[in-house]
Design a protein around this motif. Structure first.
Motif, PDB file in Angstrom:
ATOM      1  N   ASP A  84      -9.067   9.368  -0.960  1.00 28.31           N
ATOM      2  CA  ASP A  84      -9.060   9.688  -2.384  1.00 28.31           C
ATOM      3  C   ASP A  84     -10.468   9.909  -2.921  1.00 28.31           C
ATOM      4  O   ASP A  84     -10.660  10.671  -3.874  1.00 28.31           O
ATOM      5  N   THR A  88      -6.667   5.098   1.972  1.00 26.01           N
ATOM      6  CA  THR A  88      -7.082   5.329   0.587  1.00 26.01           C
ATOM      7  C   THR A  88      -8.491   5.884   0.440  1.00 26.01           C
ATOM      8  O   THR A  88      -8.826   6.439  -0.599  1.00 26.01           O
ATOM      9  N   GLY A 141       0.808  -1.213   0.000  1.00 27.09           N
ATOM     10  CA  GLY A 141       0.000   0.000   0.000  1.00 27.09           C
ATOM     11  C   GLY A 141       0.843   1.265   0.000  1.00 27.09           C
ATOM     12  O   GLY A 141       2.075   1.231   0.062  1.00 27.09           O
ATOM     13  N   ASP A 142       0.172   2.381  -0.095  1.00 23.17           N
ATOM     14  CA  ASP A 142       0.848   3.671  -0.074  1.00 23.17           C
ATOM     15  C   ASP A 142       1.079   4.137   1.361  1.00 23.17           C
ATOM     16  O   ASP A 142       0.347   3.750   2.281  1.00 23.17           O
ATOM     17  N   TYR A 160      -1.032   5.480   4.088  1.00 26.37           N
ATOM     18  CA  TYR A 160      -1.994   6.322   3.379  1.00 26.37           C
ATOM     19  C   TYR A 160      -3.356   5.639   3.393  1.00 26.37           C
ATOM     20  O   TYR A 160      -3.505   4.522   2.911  1.00 26.37           O
TER      21      TYR A 160
END
Length: 307
Positions: free
Chosen positions: A187, A184, A134-135, A182
C-alpha cells in the motif's frame, strides 16, 4: 482479412485492434529498423498465420476467458511460424500454478494456499483456509490484469462471507483458486516490475496498489484489465538480485528456450520488507516501454535480431 503487409505480426485482441498504447513505441522503433508490423487479432478465424514468419504476442488480454483456446492457438501458430515467446513457455505461464514450480526451486513467492475445484469444498472448508486476521486476496489461477480478483478483511464477518461466495463461485465453474495474505507494505511501496529483454535487465517501474475491496462482477464487466498507475522506479539491489534469480531459474525450466525474448518479474515487499515474487509475466505483459529511456529501442533491437 487483407493480405499481410509485414513479416512480423503483433498479436492482439479484438478490443485493441491497433494494440495497446504501451506497444506504440515498439512499433515505431521497429519501423525505424526497417521492420514493418501488422497488428493481428489472435482469434480472427480469417488470419493465415503461416503468412508471417514471426509472431510476437502483445495485447492478447482477453485470453484468460478462453485459456485452452489460446494455448491451442499458440501451438497452431508455432507449426508454421516462430512464436515469441514460445508456445510451451506461454502454456506454462498461463496458469499461475507456475509459481509453485518456482517456489520448489527456491524462489520466494507471496505465501499462497491453492484451492482445487475437484475437492468440491463447501463453505466451511473454504472458510478454514482463510487467515485469522488481516486482509487477504482471492483470485483464480488463470486471470489477467487483476480480473476476477478481490481483497477481503479476515476480521470482518461480512467480508469473510463475500470471500467465501467469491471462492465458491470460481470453484463451481471449475476454476482453480489462489488465496493469498495481503502484504500491506504494497500500500505504501507499491509493486516493482522488472523487465528483461533477451535475459538481460532492461528497466523497472513502480505499479501503484490496485486492490481496494471485494470482487464485484459488475465492476469487471467489459473490462480487459484494471487501470495501472505507473511511474519510473530504480529497482533496489535486492530486487535486482531476486529478479535475476528468477530469470536464471527460467533458463533451468526451459533450457532449450533461453534466453526468452521478454520477461517481466513483479515483486512486492513482505512484512519484513524483503521482496517476494507476485507474478512472472511471460505471455502478454505490458512492458512499460515509455517509462524508461531507450527501452523501446532495446526491445526493438532484440526483436529485429530474431527475425
Amino acid at each position: 482479412m487483407s493480405e499481410p503487409t509485414a513479416r512480423l505480426a503483433l498479436a492482439t485482441c479484438a478490443e485493441l485492434p491497433d494494440l495497446d498504447a504501451d506497444d506504440h513505441p515498439l512499433r515505431a522503433a521497429l519501423a525505424d529498423r526497417g521492420v514493418p508490423t501488422d497488428a493481428v487479432v489472435w482469434d480472427d478465424p480469417t488470419v493465415d498465420w503461416g503468412a508471417y514468419p514471426h509472431v510476437l504476442i502483445r495485447s492478447t488480454w482477453d485470453y484468460s476467458d478462453r485459456p485452452a483456446q489460446f494455448a491451442d492457438w499458440t501451438r497452431r501458430v508455432e507449426r508454421t511460424s516462430t512464436l515469441l515467446n514460445p508456445a510451451d513457455v506461454v502454456t506454462w505461464n498461463i496458469d499461475k500454478t507456475y509459481l509453485r514450480d518456482l517456489e520448489q526451486r527456491g524462489i520466494p513467492i507471496v505465501p499462497t494456499i491453492w484451492l482445487d475445484p475437484e475437492r468440491q469444498m463447501n463453505a466451511r472448508a473454504i472458510h478454514t483456509r482463510f487467515p485469522a486476521f488481516g486482509d487477504f486476496v482471492i483470485k483464480p489461477t488463470v486471470s489477467a490484469g487483476s480480473r476476477d480478483t478481490g481483497r477481503y478483511d479476515a476480521g470482518e464477518t461480512p467480508s469473510r462471507s463475500l470471500a467465501i461466495t467469491h471462492a465458491k463461485n470460481l470453484l463451481a465453474v471449475g476454476r482453480h483458486v489462489m488465496l493469498q495474505r495481503y502484504l500491506t507494505r504494497v500500500d505504501t511501496e507499491g509493486e516493482t516490475a522488472l523487465v528483461y529483454v533477451d535475459g538481460e535487465f532492461s528497466h523497472s517501474v513502480r505499479k501503484a496498489p490496485q486492490l481496494e475491496g471485494p470482487y464485484r462482477a459488475a465492476d469487471a464487466e467489459g473490462v480487459l484489465h484494471r487501470d495501472e498507475a505507473m511511474t519510473a522506479r530504480d529497482a533496489t539491489d535486492v530486487e535486482r538480485a531476486l529478479a535475476d534469480r528468477v530469470v536464471a531459474t527460467l533458463a533451468e525450466v526451459f533450457p532449450d528456450r533461453a534466453p526468452l525474448l521478454y520477461t517481466r518479474v513483479d515483486l512486492i515487499p513482505d512484512d519484513e520488507g524483503n521482496p517476494v515474487v507476485l507474478e512472472v509475466e511471460l505471455t502478454e505483459p505490458s512492458l512499460f516501454l515509455a517509462h524508461a529511456d531507450g527501452a523501446a529501442e532495446r526491445f526493438a533491437d532484440a526483436v529485429a535480431a530474431r527475425l
